[in-house]
Design a protein around this motif. Sequence first.
Motif, short mmCIF file in Angstrom:
data_model
loop_
_atom_site.label_atom_id
_atom_site.label_comp_id
_atom_site.label_asym_id
_atom_site.label_seq_id
_atom_site.Cartn_x
_atom_site.Cartn_y
_atom_site.Cartn_z
N THR A 4 41.87 40.18 22.57
CA THR A 4 42.23 40.20 23.99
C THR A 4 43.71 39.84 24.13
N HIS A 5 44.25 40.10 25.32
CA HIS A 5 45.69 39.87 25.53
C HIS A 5 46.03 38.40 25.30
N SER A 6 47.23 38.21 24.79
CA SER A 6 47.81 36.95 24.31
C SER A 6 47.59 36.80 22.81
N SER A 7 46.67 37.60 22.25
CA SER A 7 46.46 37.60 20.80
C SER A 7 46.73 38.97 20.19
N ALA A 66 46.92 36.53 30.20
CA ALA A 66 45.50 36.38 30.52
C ALA A 66 45.11 34.91 30.68
N ASN A 67 46.09 34.09 31.02
CA ASN A 67 45.81 32.66 31.22
C ASN A 67 45.39 32.41 32.66
N ALA A 91 38.95 35.36 40.07
CA ALA A 91 39.58 36.68 40.00
C ALA A 91 38.60 37.69 40.56
N ASN A 92 39.02 38.40 41.62
CA ASN A 92 38.15 39.39 42.27
C ASN A 92 36.79 38.78 42.67
N GLY A 93 36.86 37.55 43.17
CA GLY A 93 35.63 36.90 43.62
C GLY A 93 34.82 36.27 42.51
N PRO A 143 39.57 35.49 34.23
CA PRO A 143 40.38 36.71 34.29
C PRO A 143 39.51 37.96 34.36
N ASP A 144 39.98 38.96 35.10
CA ASP A 144 39.25 40.23 35.15
C ASP A 144 39.66 41.11 33.96
N GLU A 145 39.12 42.33 33.92
CA GLU A 145 39.33 43.20 32.76
C GLU A 145 40.79 43.58 32.58
N ASP A 146 41.47 43.89 33.70
CA ASP A 146 42.88 44.27 33.60
C ASP A 146 43.74 43.12 33.06
#
Length: 210
Positions: free
Chosen positions: A121-124, A171-172, A179-181, A185-188
């Motif tokens: 995932t993002h950040s890695s 993605a922190n 996020a979105n209720g 974090p959401d998928e984006d």
Amino acid sequence: MNYKQKLMLPMCAAFLLYGCNSEDNSNGADKNAEDAKTVSQDSSTEVDPQVKAEVKDVEGKTLGTVNFSADENSVVIETALEGLEPGYHGFHVHENAACDADAKEGPFTTAGGHFNPTEETHSSHAGDMPPLYVKEDGTAKYTATLDSITVDQLKKEELAVIVHANPDNFANIPDHYGANGEKGPDEDTLKTGDAGDRQACGIVVSEEEK
């Protein structure tokens, strides 16, 4: 043998002994110096050729370069860009060497997603670099060292460098932010850190290819 001759014998012997030792020491010093020179030559290492990306905006204007070079098991990134909006920008290595400013899905979308051979995932992601900070005069310059990507990958893979429009949150998103209720974090966000549109792009090229 008279008295004076007897007295001179030890002095001559001492002189001869000193002379021999002095010559031996000199030869030893020369040999040590030669050995040190040999070790120095043997321990020299060949520096990997530089890898770089010439970064351009959507109008095709060159904004500067991003240079990559090997430093033992790490990669040193040297960035010098201009003509960008002030503030923080997401800054990544992307998976395709394609910088089409007129792409159907939006400028530079042809570069694909972040370089991520291990499917993290993002950040890695291997292609995640520190955010780019642009000063009020539109210039950005920094040096960073990473071990998540190698010069070998940069030379062998067909990759690009992208400057995004927005800051990168890596993605922190703590659960209590939501996020979105939903919490977290959401998928984006997990894919790109909400870095937004792509403002500039540069194809990574090895100096060997020039």
